[in-house]
Design an enzyme around this catalytic site. Structure first.
Site, PDB file in Angstrom:
ATOM      1  CG  HIS A 428     -17.200  18.778  36.531  1.00 16.41           C
ATOM      2  ND1 HIS A 428     -17.978  18.359  37.591  1.00 16.41           N
ATOM      3  CD2 HIS A 428     -15.966  18.266  36.768  1.00 16.41           C
ATOM      4  CE1 HIS A 428     -17.251  17.647  38.427  1.00 16.41           C
ATOM      5  NE2 HIS A 428     -16.020  17.576  37.951  1.00 16.41           N
ATOM      6  CG  ASP A 432     -20.992  17.065  41.780  1.00 17.34           C
ATOM      7  OD1 ASP A 432     -20.505  18.088  41.256  1.00 17.34           O
ATOM      8  OD2 ASP A 432     -21.706  17.095  42.809  1.00 17.34           O
TER       9      ASP A 432
END
Length: 457
Positions: A428, A432
């Site tokens: 992450h 995204d």
């Protein structure tokens, strides 16, 4: 001796030639012309040394040893060793591998070996490397026993060239001979000869199982109140460190999708016989998921990228690592340039790498690199899981078991269909949620309608 493996022996040979020229020149010209004799011998040594070095460097740049240097090194090993003894050393096992652990020796001191016969294996962090006898002879010394940690270039054993060590190995069979003397005479001399041949051939079949023999036995529950402590293999230690480092480094998050496998399974059932007849390999599901992942990686190139310091490295090629379970642990050989491979090309490459991994023949270069990983836990019946990223990659796709479930189709009908759950674990820090979900949705669409893979839509 540090310039190139084996070149120290060639330098000894050069000095021998130079000395010979010096003595010959002195004998012809007399001691008063010693300086001129040196001038005669020096160019010969310089010229030959330059030839050897240039040949070595040229060969090294092509990743191989020159054709004349190997016989030369072997010749000098015989010339400068005691009694024709050859030293067997730990070979180079990859750019990033400097040491390994000696597994079980298949030969003992006094045993005879044939040229290229496997005598032991060295387990590294990734693979097991077979150690073969460079020449025929008998083992006179073993310098590193089972379980010893050795470094590249370290002495493993010594081999007496040309010696026969078959008698110690065949002695148990020979001992049986007198017991059978009461039987007809022709049967007595014939029995030791055939029995010696299988005995010599048995170690050749053992090396394939030798690397896997140590960690392979699964723990058996005995019902007794006992405990057993077993040392972790180097591969298992490396796997544990890498997985924990992946958790500590990456901000891992997993997103899921369910996939209706009806269309892909129908296509496979219709074309599998014709596919295998033409290409010589079975049509499985992995090729479809690899090609679907390629399409999704092209659509979302950030999933194919990686963080390097404060930079993001985008790769314009797609090398997919395919997780393969072996008796010694999990390995991830790489299918390279997947964007240019056909379904048949993917299936052939996976089959070859999988077979190499299962028999312990996988090499370091087979696992180097990789921009994305696919792990298929469904072959073991997994319903759902969250795979861990394979560093230094940024994402991994997890496939799971196919189970019949009730779903709502495109016609708003409730039907029973074969369904697979997919999981995408991603870093992450770089990727995204939008890119991850879009990537996984693209894989789902391509699997549910394989025509999109053919039309590149």
């Amino acid at each position: 001796r540090r310039v190139h493996g084996g070149i120290g022996l060639d330098l000894c040979w050069l000095m021998h030639r130079a000395s010979f020229s010096l003595v010959r020149s002195v004998s012809k010209t007399g001691s008063r012309c010693l300086s001129s004799a040196v001038r005669v011998a020096r160019p010969l040594a310089n010229k030959t040394l330059t030839s050897v070095l240039s040949s070595t460097i040229t060969s090294a740049s092509h990743g191989r040893t020159s054709s004349f240097m190997v016989p030369l090194c072997q010749q000098q090993s015989r010339l400068f060793s005691n009694g024709g003894e050859l030293v067997i050393k730990v070979p180079s096992m990859g750019d990033s591998v400097s040491e390994g652990t000696v597994l079980k020796w298949l030969k003992k001191v006094g045993d005879g070996v044939e040229r290229d016969e496997v005598i032991t294996a060295i387990e590294t962090d990734k693979v097991s490397v077979d150690i073969r006898a460079p020449e025929a002879g008998a083992i006179t010394e073993i310098s590193a026993g089972d379980g010893t940690v050795v470094k590249v270039g370290q002495t493993l054993a010594k081999l007496a060239l040309g010696a026969t060590g078959a008698k110690p190995a065949a002695s148990p069979k020979a001992a049986e001979g007198p017991k059978k003397e009461s039987k007809p005479a022709p049967a007595t001399p014939a029995s030791p000869a055939p029995s010696a041949a299988p005995a010599a051939q048995a170690p050749k079949a053992a090396p394939a199982a030798a690397p896997a023999a140590k960690p392979a036995p699964a723990p058996v529950f005995t019902g007794e109140r006992t405990e057993r402590r077993v040392a972790m293999s180097r591969m298992r230690q490396t796997i544990s460190k890498r997985l924990k480092n992946a958790q500590n480094t990456n901000a891992m998050l997993t997103t899921f999708q369910e996939v209706d496998m009806s269309a892909l399974m129908a296509l496979r059932n219709d074309m599998k016989d014709e596919f295998q007849k033409k290409h010589g390999v079975k049509l499985g599901f992995m090729s479809a998921f690899v090609k679907a992942s390629v399409a999704a990686l092209k659509d979302q190139p950030v999933v194919n990228a990686v963080i390097d310091g404060n930079d993001i490295v985008y790769r314009d090629y797609i090398d997919i690592s395919v997780a393969v379970a072996t008796p010694t642990g999990l390995v991830v050989p790489v299918v390279r340039n997947c964007e240019s491979l056909s379904f048949a090309g993917v299936e052939k490459t996976i089959a070859e790498l999988g077979e190499k991994a299962r028999v312990g023949g996988i090499a370091m270069e087979d696992m180097a690199g990789g921009t994305f990983t696919i792990s298929n836990g469904g072959v073991y019946g997994s319903m759902l899981g969250t795979p861990i990223i394979n560093p230094p990659q940024s994402a991994i796709l997890g496939m799971h078991g196919i189970t019949k479930r009730a779903i709502v189709n495109k016609q708003d009908q409730i039907v029973v269909a074969p369904v697979m759950y997919l999981a995408l674990t991603y870093d992450h820090r770089l990727i995204d949620g939008r890119e991850a979900v879009t990537f996984l949705r693209k894989v789902k669409d391509c699997i549910e309608d394989p025509r999109k893979l053919l039309l590149d839509v």
